[in-house]
Design a protein around this motif. Sequence first.
Motif: not given
Length: 836
Positions: A681, A683-684, A688-694
């Motif tokens: 995935w 992240t920025k 474990t951070s958000q946003p997340r793109w699988n």
Amino acid sequence: CKNICSFLYLYIKFLKISHSTALSLPVIYSFCTLLDNTAVLLTPSIATQCGFSMKHDQFGNALIYISLQNCFSQNVEDKTFTTALQLHLHGNQFVKGELHQVVETCQYNAWASREVICDYNYMEKQPVDLGFRATTVVFFTPEGEKPMSVADAQRRGYGIRNTPTRLVLRSPMMAPETYMQQVCSVFLTQKTITWYLPRQMDPMISSGQFKLLEVHFGINGQRLNPLELQARGYSVALNDFYVITELPIGGVGGYYKSHIQDDKYYVSYMIEPMLELLWTEDATNEQTRYKVLFHIATHLVPQPLELIDKTVPGEMTFKMVLGHFAVDVALINITFPAEVLSMADCSVRGFNILEHMSPNSSMKVFTLEVPFSDPAVLKQAGDGVTIFSLHLTFGLMLMDELEFFSYNAHLEAVVQNIVPPSVSGGCDKENFYVLVKYGSRGYNFQTLVGKRLMTPSLAQHYDYMENGTHFSFVVPFSSPDVAVETNSEIQEFSVACNFLSTLTECFPNGTMTALALKLESVPSLNPSKLTLEDPSCGPVFSNDRYAFFVFTVNSCGTKRKFMSNAMLYENEISLPDEDLAKKDPNSKEPEYDLKVSCVYDIDTNQAVAFNTRPRRSEPYAENSKGQLQVVMRLAMDESYSKFQSTEDYPIAKYLQQPLYFEVELLKSTNPLVSLELENCWATKGERTSQPRWNLIINGCPNPVDPYQVVFHPVWADARVRYPSHFKRFEVKMFAFAEGEEDLNAKIFVHCDVVICDAKNPLGGVCGKQCSKTKEMIRGEFEIEVQLGGGRGMLYYCALSSLDCINLNLLLFCWQVKNVTFLRSWILNMYQLDQYA
């Protein structure tokens, strides 16, 4: 600032890295120069264009050489120069990252008409600036003239600029317009390096009429005066054609570097001499100062390792010296037959391990002391001697390259045993038969029969006989001297005998019998209270004169010892501790101790019967410790035949351009093991951070991703032996496009790595796609991607760590705004010594 020795260089010995700890990890640096409080990362191209170079010495010091006229120098009238550096020491899980700022100011005003510098990565020339500004540069090459505008030359990596009184021209050493011309040579013998540098530097000298005004010699950019030259054994001479420098191999100023080839240890000698020439030409009456820093490395020379045994058996300690090594070798651990000990473990164990520099040499040795009493030392009893032996393997490492090698050693020491006199005997129905062996010190004791000294007349009465090593005599059981004792300077012996049998008997079925008589010297002894080593094992029969014991060799505290061809079983008859505590403390009676032993030959053969029965359960494997190493490479295209190298970075990628990744399980030769990717995935920031793109879910591409991950098959070829150890996939560059600023943000790609048993996959990702299982070995790696100016720029850096839970592959990047200043910084791979 060493302007006295290197007038165009800022010399900074900025950090000492200690390799004294055996498991210390490599330290990674990045350098930035400060301009208007803005840090500019010094990539290789910027370093050559702007006058920066760096190297490490044998002790781990980083030496940074900076041209006074570098691109970021604050120049005051070409007399005062100030340069500010920001030094970033990258940390790991053991050492925190550090940031250092260094500001140095140098004074220099002894300019020649032309100043020429030759460093290993660039060339620099500074002629006098007569007030003109350069607009065009003409390069003269064997193929002809190449005119080029200053702007074009700067874009191609050349440094061209004006200062208040000088014109600075700087060229990368490997620029396309550079061509090679052999002007100096090096000759090597076993003991000497001879460097020939031409006196006349064509085509820098335009006419044949010139005068050499000064010649200076130095090491690592620092001048040496005549006394220092003489003390170090250097010599500089001139003839009609050359400046001839002779350097002793192994001398001060250079160092030995280690190499491992075919499991053999080699060394080469490294040194960087400097020559500085100043001449004037009659035709122009201009002075030229020429300086060259010339790195010299000798051929590899075998350096057979030698273990010197300095053990003195009487001191009961093994002492050894292992060498000789260059200073870049570290002792990591020592392997004994039953265990592997780190240096810290050895110190706790009481081993004395030291590192010494050899006298008058830049080589070093390791010394080790191991007491004979340590469990790692094997002991074997012989005829009057004890043989101590030690088998060990030294685990060593080349610190610069993290390359491991070993050295096996075996030491033996023979210690003469001090054997006291010993007494044995037997009985018949009427007499004691006593046999006394002298021991290692000969006949240096007196013998008492009862309370009477064994005089010649008493000896004749008791049929005394002697042969030089033993003597014997016979005492009737009814004699008043029936208590027999033998006394010496170091030990007392008591001989007891049952007139019906011998003192001790050994039976083939492993049964031992022993008879303990009450001695006259211990009149208060109650034989029924005597026990064997195990206080619960008492006599099977006793009276007021003796106690009789029957026991087996594997009971009652009997101890076993291995000899060369026999097995020795020993026990001891004595009073238990609670009875000794009740004894009168003022009593002068000695303690009662009787040793009994049996020796069984281990070379005999016995026939035994046996039968088999079905196995109750299937064998199973237990969890253990091992090493798993995973590496990721970036391929140039989907053929996966060529991969990006260190020199290729930085790499610019537009959005939606494909990136081809290959993940490999290293150092595994098991074809039944397979490597799988479970989840990936983006992240920025942290995983474990958000946003997340699988990108990958349970081993499959994200079905809602418009640009899905593409897996590429792996086939066996000359490089790929086990295709199951590889995974290849393709990702298209993208960004979290929430705004224009996001194009400059960092994107992190995270993946979970699964190591599977192909024969027994246990379901989940190991058994089939798009499922999950707990029976797996997990890992993770991170790729940091920075986007800028509408393009995605990938920096591949390195493997960071392996621990007992995760396989963490961290890939670092740092942000810069101008693509010209990009640089990939490759982190060295290291491993921990504990694994799941």
